[in-house]
Design a protein around this motif. Structure first.
Motif, mmCIF file in Angstrom:
data_model
loop_
_atom_site.group_PDB
_atom_site.id
_atom_site.type_symbol
_atom_site.label_atom_id
_atom_site.label_comp_id
_atom_site.label_asym_id
_atom_site.label_seq_id
_atom_site.Cartn_x
_atom_site.Cartn_y
_atom_site.Cartn_z
ATOM 1 N N ASN A 1 10.486 19.504 68.061
ATOM 2 C CA ASN A 1 11.007 18.902 69.291
ATOM 3 C C ASN A 1 10.468 17.489 69.492
ATOM 4 N N LEU A 2 9.227 17.258 69.128
ATOM 5 C CA LEU A 2 8.663 15.905 69.234
ATOM 6 C C LEU A 2 9.341 14.949 68.258
ATOM 7 N N ARG A 3 9.599 15.414 67.041
ATOM 8 C CA ARG A 3 10.330 14.565 66.086
ATOM 9 C C ARG A 3 11.746 14.298 66.594
ATOM 10 N N ASP A 4 12.403 15.350 67.093
ATOM 11 C CA ASP A 4 13.776 15.214 67.587
ATOM 12 C C ASP A 4 13.868 14.366 68.855
ATOM 13 N N ALA A 5 12.768 14.251 69.591
ATOM 14 C CA ALA A 5 12.762 13.433 70.805
ATOM 15 C C ALA A 5 12.871 11.953 70.475
ATOM 16 N N ASP A 6 12.570 11.599 69.228
ATOM 17 C CA ASP A 6 12.741 10.233 68.744
ATOM 18 C C ASP A 6 11.990 9.219 69.611
ATOM 19 N N ILE A 7 10.742 9.546 69.935
ATOM 20 C CA ILE A 7 9.898 8.671 70.755
ATOM 21 C C ILE A 7 9.180 7.675 69.856
ATOM 22 N N THR A 8 8.538 8.214 68.836
ATOM 23 C CA THR A 8 7.762 7.440 67.875
ATOM 24 C C THR A 8 7.519 8.348 66.677
ATOM 25 N N THR A 9 6.765 7.882 65.711
ATOM 26 C CA THR A 9 6.390 8.703 64.564
ATOM 27 C C THR A 9 5.083 9.418 64.908
ATOM 28 N N PHE A 10 5.030 10.686 64.562
ATOM 29 C CA PHE A 10 3.829 11.477 64.829
ATOM 30 C C PHE A 10 3.158 11.891 63.528
ATOM 31 N N ASP A 11 1.850 11.916 63.561
ATOM 32 C CA ASP A 11 1.030 12.507 62.517
ATOM 33 C C ASP A 11 0.413 13.742 63.173
ATOM 34 N N PHE A 12 0.812 14.926 62.717
ATOM 35 C CA PHE A 12 0.411 16.162 63.389
ATOM 36 C C PHE A 12 -0.818 16.800 62.755
ATOM 37 N N VAL A 13 -1.677 17.317 63.617
ATOM 38 C CA VAL A 13 -2.793 18.169 63.231
ATOM 39 C C VAL A 13 -2.583 19.454 64.016
ATOM 40 N N GLU A 14 -2.795 20.612 63.370
ATOM 41 C CA GLU A 14 -2.564 21.894 64.032
ATOM 42 C C GLU A 14 -3.868 22.678 64.181
ATOM 43 N N ALA A 15 -3.917 23.485 65.252
ATOM 44 C CA ALA A 15 -5.030 24.404 65.463
ATOM 45 C C ALA A 15 -4.482 25.682 66.095
ATOM 46 N N GLU B 1 -11.110 26.991 69.884
ATOM 47 C CA GLU B 1 -12.284 26.871 69.012
ATOM 48 C C GLU B 1 -11.945 26.086 67.762
ATOM 49 N N GLN B 2 -10.810 26.429 67.141
ATOM 50 C CA GLN B 2 -10.393 25.721 65.928
ATOM 51 C C GLN B 2 -10.084 24.254 66.250
ATOM 52 N N ALA B 3 -9.493 24.010 67.413
ATOM 53 C CA ALA B 3 -9.215 22.629 67.832
ATOM 54 C C ALA B 3 -10.512 21.835 67.925
ATOM 55 N N MET B 4 -11.538 22.409 68.538
ATOM 56 C CA MET B 4 -12.821 21.708 68.678
ATOM 57 C C MET B 4 -13.426 21.402 67.307
ATOM 58 N N LEU B 5 -13.281 22.310 66.356
ATOM 59 C CA LEU B 5 -13.783 22.060 65.004
ATOM 60 C C LEU B 5 -13.025 20.906 64.355
ATOM 61 N N LYS B 6 -11.721 20.871 64.528
ATOM 62 C CA LYS B 6 -10.909 19.798 63.938
ATOM 63 C C LYS B 6 -11.262 18.448 64.540
ATOM 64 N N LEU B 7 -11.726 18.442 65.779
ATOM 65 C CA LEU B 7 -12.033 17.179 66.450
ATOM 66 C C LEU B 7 -13.294 16.514 65.905
ATOM 67 N N LYS B 8 -14.041 17.238 65.077
ATOM 68 C CA LYS B 8 -15.204 16.619 64.444
ATOM 69 C C LYS B 8 -14.770 15.538 63.464
ATOM 70 N N LYS B 9 -13.545 15.686 62.914
ATOM 71 C CA LYS B 9 -13.035 14.727 61.930
ATOM 72 C C LYS B 9 -11.771 14.012 62.405
ATOM 73 N N GLN B 10 -11.268 14.351 63.564
ATOM 74 C CA GLN B 10 -9.995 13.801 64.057
ATOM 75 C C GLN B 10 -10.186 13.117 65.402
ATOM 76 N N GLN B 11 -9.370 12.111 65.663
ATOM 77 C CA GLN B 11 -9.341 11.457 66.975
ATOM 78 C C GLN B 11 -7.875 11.382 67.400
ATOM 79 N N PRO B 12 -7.342 12.483 67.974
ATOM 80 C CA PRO B 12 -5.933 12.479 68.378
ATOM 81 C C PRO B 12 -5.651 11.478 69.499
ATOM 82 N N ASP B 13 -4.409 11.012 69.518
ATOM 83 C CA ASP B 13 -3.930 10.134 70.587
ATOM 84 C C ASP B 13 -3.356 10.936 71.742
ATOM 85 N N ILE B 14 -3.006 12.211 71.458
ATOM 86 C CA ILE B 14 -2.397 13.074 72.467
ATOM 87 C C ILE B 14 -2.580 14.531 72.039
ATOM 88 N N PHE B 15 -2.699 15.418 73.037
ATOM 89 C CA PHE B 15 -2.857 16.855 72.786
ATOM 90 C C PHE B 15 -1.677 17.618 73.388
#
Length: 127
Positions: free
Chosen positions: A21-35, A39-53
């Motif tokens: 839906n985010l791709r189809d919304a045609d807002i911008t290009t997204f680079d996705f990280v999944e959790a 708990e898994q999200a917090m672990l991923k944030l050790k190496k990631q700096q998302p622009d939006i959640f």
């Protein structure tokens, strides 16, 4: 402009649907990280700096609402846009998510690309 988005939902199908839906919304290009949960999200944030959640409410281990509270308690994410994407539709839940936990917006399932376009465009400067 490319945005890094962390999509947190215990259902792989729902994560894929949010990303589609985010791709189809045609807002911008997204680079996705999944959790799969908070708990898994917090672990991923050790190496990631998302622009939006994009965060589901009901998940095992750490719920979405607890994840939002945790993110808002961290200096590096205090201003990062957070959108709850959930089947919880009650006004009390919306109030808890936005007014009490600190989410920026709320999308109820089911959703459309147009809903994502409206919510994300309002929260992210796409200069």
């Amino acid at each position: 402009m490319k945005l890094k988005a962390l999509v947190v939902d215990d259902s792989r199908t729902m994560r894929l649907l949010v990303m589609k839906n985010l791709r189809d919304a045609d807002i911008t290009t997204f680079d996705f990280v999944e959790a799969e949960d908070g708990e898994q999200a917090m672990l991923k944030l050790k190496k990631q700096q998302p622009d939006i959640f994009f965060v589901d409410w009901n998940m095992p281990k750490m719920s979405g609402i607890d994840l939002v509270r945790k993110l808002r308690s961290l200096e590096r994410f205090k201003d990062t846009p957070i959108i709850m994407v959930t089947s919880e539709k009650g006004m009390d839940k919306v109030i808890e998510a936005i007014d009490k936990a600190g989410a920026d917006d709320y999308i109820s399932k089911p959703f459309t690309p147009q809903i994502f376009r409206s919510k994300v465009s309002r929260l992210v400067e796409l200069g």
